[in-house]
Design a protein around this motif. Structure first.
Motif, mmCIF file in Angstrom:
data_model
loop_
_atom_site.group_PDB
_atom_site.id
_atom_site.type_symbol
_atom_site.label_atom_id
_atom_site.label_comp_id
_atom_site.label_asym_id
_atom_site.label_seq_id
_atom_site.Cartn_x
_atom_site.Cartn_y
_atom_site.Cartn_z
ATOM 1 N N HIS A 65 -3.845 -4.668 7.321
ATOM 2 C CA HIS A 65 -4.966 -3.725 7.433
ATOM 3 C C HIS A 65 -6.200 -4.270 6.693
ATOM 4 N N ARG A 66 -6.012 -5.309 5.868
ATOM 5 C CA ARG A 66 -7.104 -5.943 5.117
ATOM 6 C C ARG A 66 -7.359 -7.288 5.781
ATOM 7 N N GLY A 113 0.416 0.826 12.378
ATOM 8 C CA GLY A 113 -0.097 1.791 11.404
ATOM 9 C C GLY A 113 0.904 2.037 10.294
ATOM 10 N N SER A 114 2.186 1.977 10.647
ATOM 11 C CA SER A 114 3.230 2.219 9.661
ATOM 12 C C SER A 114 3.612 0.865 9.059
ATOM 13 N N LEU A 115 3.173 0.648 7.824
ATOM 14 C CA LEU A 115 3.313 -0.684 7.228
ATOM 15 C C LEU A 115 4.757 -1.187 7.249
ATOM 16 N N GLY A 143 1.375 -7.280 2.463
ATOM 17 C CA GLY A 143 1.144 -7.095 1.033
ATOM 18 C C GLY A 143 2.445 -6.919 0.281
ATOM 19 N N GLU A 144 2.363 -7.080 -1.052
ATOM 20 C CA GLU A 144 3.577 -6.949 -1.874
ATOM 21 C C GLU A 144 4.132 -5.526 -1.799
ATOM 22 N N GLY A 145 3.237 -4.535 -1.581
ATOM 23 C CA GLY A 145 3.718 -3.152 -1.446
ATOM 24 C C GLY A 145 4.557 -3.003 -0.186
ATOM 25 N N THR A 146 4.126 -3.661 0.870
ATOM 26 C CA THR A 146 4.834 -3.586 2.154
ATOM 27 C C THR A 146 6.204 -4.261 2.069
ATOM 28 N N GLN A 149 9.271 -2.054 2.016
ATOM 29 C CA GLN A 149 9.742 -1.303 3.185
ATOM 30 C C GLN A 149 11.133 -1.796 3.598
ATOM 31 N N ASN A 173 -1.610 -8.952 -4.161
ATOM 32 C CA ASN A 173 -2.949 -8.714 -4.736
ATOM 33 C C ASN A 173 -2.886 -7.738 -5.908
ATOM 34 N N PHE A 175 -1.972 -4.736 -6.308
ATOM 35 C CA PHE A 175 -2.128 -3.289 -6.133
ATOM 36 C C PHE A 175 -1.495 -2.829 -4.830
ATOM 37 N N GLU A 177 -1.939 0.394 -2.782
ATOM 38 C CA GLU A 177 -2.797 1.573 -2.662
ATOM 39 C C GLU A 177 -3.386 1.919 -4.035
ATOM 40 N N HIS A 243 -9.178 0.021 -2.829
ATOM 41 C CA HIS A 243 -8.193 0.012 -1.731
ATOM 42 C C HIS A 243 -8.892 0.193 -0.396
HETATM 43 C C1 LIG Z 1 4.862 3.206 5.976
HETATM 44 C C2 LIG Z 1 3.497 3.406 5.379
HETATM 45 N N1 LIG Z 1 3.392 3.988 4.168
HETATM 46 C C3 LIG Z 1 2.170 4.170 3.602
HETATM 47 C C4 LIG Z 1 1.036 3.794 4.275
HETATM 48 C C5 LIG Z 1 -0.335 4.021 3.629
HETATM 49 N N2 LIG Z 1 -0.858 2.760 3.094
HETATM 50 C C6 LIG Z 1 -1.828 2.087 3.748
HETATM 51 S S1 LIG Z 1 -2.252 0.680 2.953
HETATM 52 C C7 LIG Z 1 -1.144 0.965 1.713
HETATM 53 C C8 LIG Z 1 -0.990 -0.022 0.572
HETATM 54 C C9 LIG Z 1 -0.055 -1.124 0.873
HETATM 55 O O1 LIG Z 1 -0.014 -2.045 -0.199
HETATM 56 P P1 LIG Z 1 0.181 -3.580 0.077
HETATM 57 O O2 LIG Z 1 1.242 -3.796 1.078
HETATM 58 O O3 LIG Z 1 0.351 -4.230 -1.245
HETATM 59 O O4 LIG Z 1 -1.192 -4.013 0.779
HETATM 60 P P2 LIG Z 1 -2.671 -3.985 0.161
HETATM 61 O O5 LIG Z 1 -3.247 -2.648 0.489
HETATM 62 O O6 LIG Z 1 -2.582 -4.256 -1.273
HETATM 63 O O7 LIG Z 1 -3.406 -5.066 0.892
HETATM 64 C C10 LIG Z 1 -0.460 2.136 1.927
HETATM 65 C C11 LIG Z 1 0.578 2.665 1.026
HETATM 66 C C12 LIG Z 1 1.191 3.215 5.564
HETATM 67 N N3 LIG Z 1 0.140 2.803 6.275
HETATM 68 N N4 LIG Z 1 2.440 3.018 6.087
#
Ligand SMILES: Cc1ncc(C[n+]2csc(CCOP(=O)(O)OP(=O)(O)O)c2C)c(N)n1
Ligand SMILES: [Mg+2]
Length: 319
Positions: A65-66, A113-115, A143-146, A149, A173, A175, A177, A243
């Motif tokens: 998404h970035r 849309g769903s990471l 991303g590290e947050g993804t 999953q 990165n 962070f 969100e 974010h």
């Molecule tokens: C399954 C899911 N959960 C939550 C979101 C909302 N969301 C959009 S971006 C984001 C942050 C993800 O963090 P990361 O993967 O580290 O990517 P970054 O934003 O740091 O580039 C979240 C939680 C989403 N799009 N899909």
């Protein structure tokens, strides 16, 4: 693995176009001229551009998404991206995708849309490449947050088991969100998770160094093309941008952001290219001018393009 300086210079140009295009996107958003809000890649352009910039046109990429750096790095045209963000008929999905870009011609099969729901898509594409017997590769950038999953884990297992030409490239990165990543991620690094699945892995500690990113990607791409199987690579960087547009960033200190601004990947790459003798101040000025005119053209294309007719809404829903 030495990366030709001409290639680094090309990707430096892409980083500059990315930076200018994102800043302009944000300005256009506030002026209500581009309705899709932004997730800027400010400060982490080297990882994105380096991840896709060495791929061939017929290789595949699932981006983020970035995603401006990895999309431009893969060969997408800014005017097509802006037209899609603007919901115009001239957009890549005739304005129906918005942020969710798809550009099959350049190997981008869509942004979900769903990471993380596209981890299995990347593995599926890997199976398709293997069955067709080509030397293509597929990169899933996330991303590290993804990485938290659930689908990440079975996909790591399957791509290892079947030695698929898949590269999982993680941009850490710091962070997720509105949280520093160590509040949501149990380990300092994502890279070493490769070992648990028998996958070659690497953590590039300096993901703001375009050359280091390209070297790591070259190794992974060669492994995948030559039948050596998948790789997990993590690039350590920092999200200087909020974010998204409007995020007040209350979860971090301004001083920390200032420290990271000093590690700007564009300035560092510029210094490297100048020291190597392939870039001068004069050339640099010209690169910025060319990027500015490409951006102006993209804005004109966007603003001249019509919105779709409401009757179009249900067309193309099923393929
Ligand atoms: C399954 C899911 N959960 C939550 C979101 C909302 N969301 C959009 S971006 C984001 C942050 C993800 O963090 P990361 O993967 O580290 O990517 P970054 O934003 O740091 O580039 C979240 C939680 C989403 N799009 N899909
Ligand atoms: Mg992150």
């Amino acid at each position: 693995m030495k990366i030709p300086l001409t290639k680094i210079l090309d990707l430096y140009k892409v980083m500059i176009l990315t930076r200018l295009a994102e800043e302009k996107h944000e300005a256009l958003f506030h002026q209500k001229r581009l309705p899709v809000y932004t997730h800027l890649s400010l400060g982490q352009e080297a990882a994105g551009v380096g991840v896709s910039g060495l791929l061939k046109k017929d290789d595949y990429l699932f981006g983020t998404h970035r995603g401006m750096p990895e999309y431009l790095g893969k060969g997408m045209k800014l005017k097509n991206i802006f037209a899609e963000y603007g919901g115009r008929t001239t957009g890549l999905s005739k304005g129906k995708g918005g942020l969710h870009l798809c550009d099959a011609e350049n190997g981008l099969l869509g942004l979900v849309g769903s990471l993380g729901s596209d981890f299995p898509f990347a593995v599926g594409v890997g199976i398709s490449i293997r069955n067709r017997g080509t030397d293509q590769v597929v990169v899933k950038y996330f991303g590290e947050g993804t990485a938290e999953q659930a689908d990440f884990h079975p996909c790591m297992n399957m791509m290892s088991l079947w030695k698929l030409p898949v590269i999982f490239a993680c941009v850490n990165n710091r962070f997720t969100e509105y949280h520093p990543y160590r509040e949501t991620t149990s380990t300092e690094h994502i890279g070493p998770r490769g070992a648990g699945y028998g996958i070659a892995w690497k953590t590039v500690e300096d993901g703001n160094d375009l050359v280091a990113v390209c070297e790591a990607m070259t190794e992974a791409i060669e492994r995948a093309r030559s039948g050596g199987g998948p790789t997990l690579i993590e690039f350590m960087t920092y999200r200087i941008a909020p974010h998204h547009t409007g995020d007040p960033c209350v979860y971090r200190k301004k001083e920390e952001v200032e420290i990271w601004k000093q590690k700007d990947p564009i300035q560092r790459c510029k210094a490297y290219l100048m020291k190597s003798g392939v870039l001068s101040e004069e050339m640099d000025k010209k690169i910025y001018q060319e990027a500015e005119s490409e951006m102006e053209e993209a804005i004109q294309h966007l603003e001249k393009s019509p919105y779709p007719d409401p009757d179009e809404a249900l067309k193309g829903v099923y393929a």
